[in-house]
Design a protein around this motif. Structure first.
Motif, mmCIF file in Angstrom:
data_model
loop_
_atom_site.group_PDB
_atom_site.id
_atom_site.type_symbol
_atom_site.label_atom_id
_atom_site.label_comp_id
_atom_site.label_asym_id
_atom_site.label_seq_id
_atom_site.Cartn_x
_atom_site.Cartn_y
_atom_site.Cartn_z
ATOM 1 N N GLY A 177 0.778 -1.233 0.000
ATOM 2 C CA GLY A 177 0.000 0.000 0.000
ATOM 3 C C GLY A 177 0.806 1.277 0.000
ATOM 4 O O GLY A 177 0.236 2.372 0.094
ATOM 5 N N GLU A 219 -7.224 1.518 -1.319
ATOM 6 C CA GLU A 219 -7.454 0.187 -0.773
ATOM 7 C C GLU A 219 -8.916 -0.209 -0.967
ATOM 8 O O GLU A 219 -9.782 0.657 -1.121
ATOM 9 C CB GLU A 219 -7.101 0.140 0.721
ATOM 10 C CG GLU A 219 -8.057 0.909 1.615
ATOM 11 C CD GLU A 219 -7.612 2.339 1.857
ATOM 12 O OE1 GLU A 219 -7.848 2.860 2.955
ATOM 13 O OE2 GLU A 219 -7.036 2.949 0.936
ATOM 14 N N VAL A 223 -2.329 -2.228 4.856
ATOM 15 C CA VAL A 223 -3.245 -2.604 3.775
ATOM 16 C C VAL A 223 -3.192 -4.108 3.522
ATOM 17 O O VAL A 223 -4.211 -4.749 3.251
ATOM 18 C CB VAL A 223 -2.901 -1.832 2.483
ATOM 19 C CG1 VAL A 223 -3.740 -2.332 1.313
ATOM 20 C CG2 VAL A 223 -3.118 -0.338 2.676
#
Length: 440
Positions: free
Chosen positions: A228, A241, A351
């Motif tokens: 992420g 996300e 993430v």
């Protein structure tokens, strides 16, 4: 309208883009009463004195070019600089960094143009329109010709046409996705990803340039480990996300008894983002929206307590990295942290935890979940439980991809044979995880 296509110092790529229009261009020529009266590439020279439109590709590279360009300008009502070489000097201008002898050695010619630099057309004549790109966008050329056929003029600095791509390129993954419609191809995500796994890069050229994975495969099929970091570096929100805020609200509204597991890094990042000490206030806020219990929890990997070498991935990102890049070390690796309870919502700075199979919300999603609630007005409530793993003197924390690679190479070479190695992919560790609030 009489159209002339001229070529100066260039590779002819832009002219080939014009030819690639083929049937479309022929149709426009017939419908708009266009006539191509000069083009060396097409073998056309109708010995016309004046032109309505001159399309010029290439940079000015010699004194002869200067005189020829001025003559074309004198004979043309509208002059269009076509492509990076004509607009900026382009690749030919790189010759300023080479000596005359080097040019002779490379190209094996005796003649070298007189000018030491290749220059854009606008240095010597007035240019009416600029078509940027290497090569140009053929559809922008069509739009421009269509406008000119209807005598529609534009200011030099005005954005004349919409940015054109045949089809926006989207990338999908389990944990995150890229919206090609929003992407401005700034390359910031590419730069940070090159420091991690090089899962994404530039593809195509000119106006068709986009960000994608190799062969345009899905993110999960590439070398992406869903850390992420690209989300943090994207200035326009093109990479995000996969959000589960709606799912959590549905569970809360259904009356299900939910427990919130909050990682310490979430508290720290949220406090910084809101400029407020949220410790205690966040517990009150989460219970106010329907959570039954709130637990402060530092995820811990299950591992063998013996002294043998153990690689401890702090999340799915590190586990996937080892599996894909160091498969021979998988036997040393413990599974990443997971929660075996469907009634728990996990709030994390990471993430990649979304790949765990648990219901995971990042710190950014937590902010959206709380909405407009003013935490400064809330009283502090203690956590129902605190589960923090005790630091172990035998554990070694390895932070950042460069250090992780060095450590894994040492394990592979037999230089590390014992101890517990905890891996953190994100630069600076979990506090700088891919799910943390975006910095302005």
């Amino acid at each position: 309208m009489k159209i002339a296509i001229h070529k100066f110092g260039s590779c002819s790529g832009c002219v080939h883009e014009v030819l690639n229009l083929s049937d479309t261009l022929i149709k426009m020529v017939n419908e708009k009463n266009f006539e191509i009266v000069y083009s060396t590439l097409l073998g056309i020279d109708k010995e016309t004195e004046n032109f309505d439109i001159s399309l010029i590709e290439g940079a000015v590279v010699s004194n002869e070019d200067i005189e020829r360009l001025k003559d074309i300008r004198r004979r043309s009502k509208i002059l269009i600089a076509m492509g990076s070489c004509a607009v900026l000097g382009g690749v030919p201008s790189l010759r300023r960094f080479a000596s005359e002898q080097e040019l002779k050695n490379v190209y094996n010619v005796i003649y070298v143009p007189h000018l030491s630099d290749a220059s854009p057309l606008s240095k010597f004549v007035t240019v009416d329109y600029f078509l940027r790109g290497c090569p140009i966008n053929r559809y922008e050329l069509l739009n421009l010709l269509d406008k000119l056929s209807r005598n529609e003029w534009f200011k030099q600095d005005e954005r004349r046409f919409l940015f054109l791509r045949e089809k926006p390129l989207n990338l999908e993954g389990v944990a995150l996705s890229l919206d090609g419609e929003k992407c401005i191809v700034c390359g910031r995500c590419v730069k940070i990803c090159q420091e991690i796994t090089s899962a994404i890069d530039y593809i195509n050229r000119s106006f068709e340039t986009a960000i994608s994975t190799p062969f345009k495969v899905k993110l999960d099929e590439s070398t992406c480990i869903s850390c992420g970091q690209c989300i943090l570096y994207c200035p326009v929100g093109a990479i995000v996300e996969k959000s589960y805020v709606t799912e959590v609200w549905k569970l809360l509204n259904s009356g299900m008894h939910l427990t919130a597991y909050v990682e310490p890094e979430v508290l720290m990042a949220l406090s910084e983002a809101l400029k407020l000490d949220v410790n205690g206030r966040l517990v009150t806020a989460l219970k106010k929206i329907g959570f039954e219990k709130v637990v402060l929890w530092k995820p811990q990997t299950e591992f063998n307590t013996s002294d043998q070498l153990t690689i401890l991935p702090s999340s799915e990102a590190e586990a996937i990295f080892v599996q894909r890049f160091y498969p021979d070390l998988v036997n040393y690796m413990a599974p990443p942290p997971r929660i075996k309870d469907n009634s728990i919502v996990w709030f994390s700075p990471c993430v990649a935890r979304k790949l765990s199979g648990n219901l995971v919300l990042t710190t950014r999603e937590l902010i959206r979940l709380l909405g407009t609630m003013d935490l400064s007005l809330l009283t502090k409530t203690q956590f129902d439980e605190i589960k923090m793993n005790v630091a172990n003197k035998h554990e070694v924390e390895v932070v950042g991809m460069r250090e992780i690679r060095k450590t894994l190479e040492n394990i592979r070479e037999g230089k590390l044979k014992a101890g517990r190695i905890v891996l953190y992919v994100c630069p600076g560790g979990c506090l700088h995880g891919g799910g943390q609030p975006l910095q302005s």
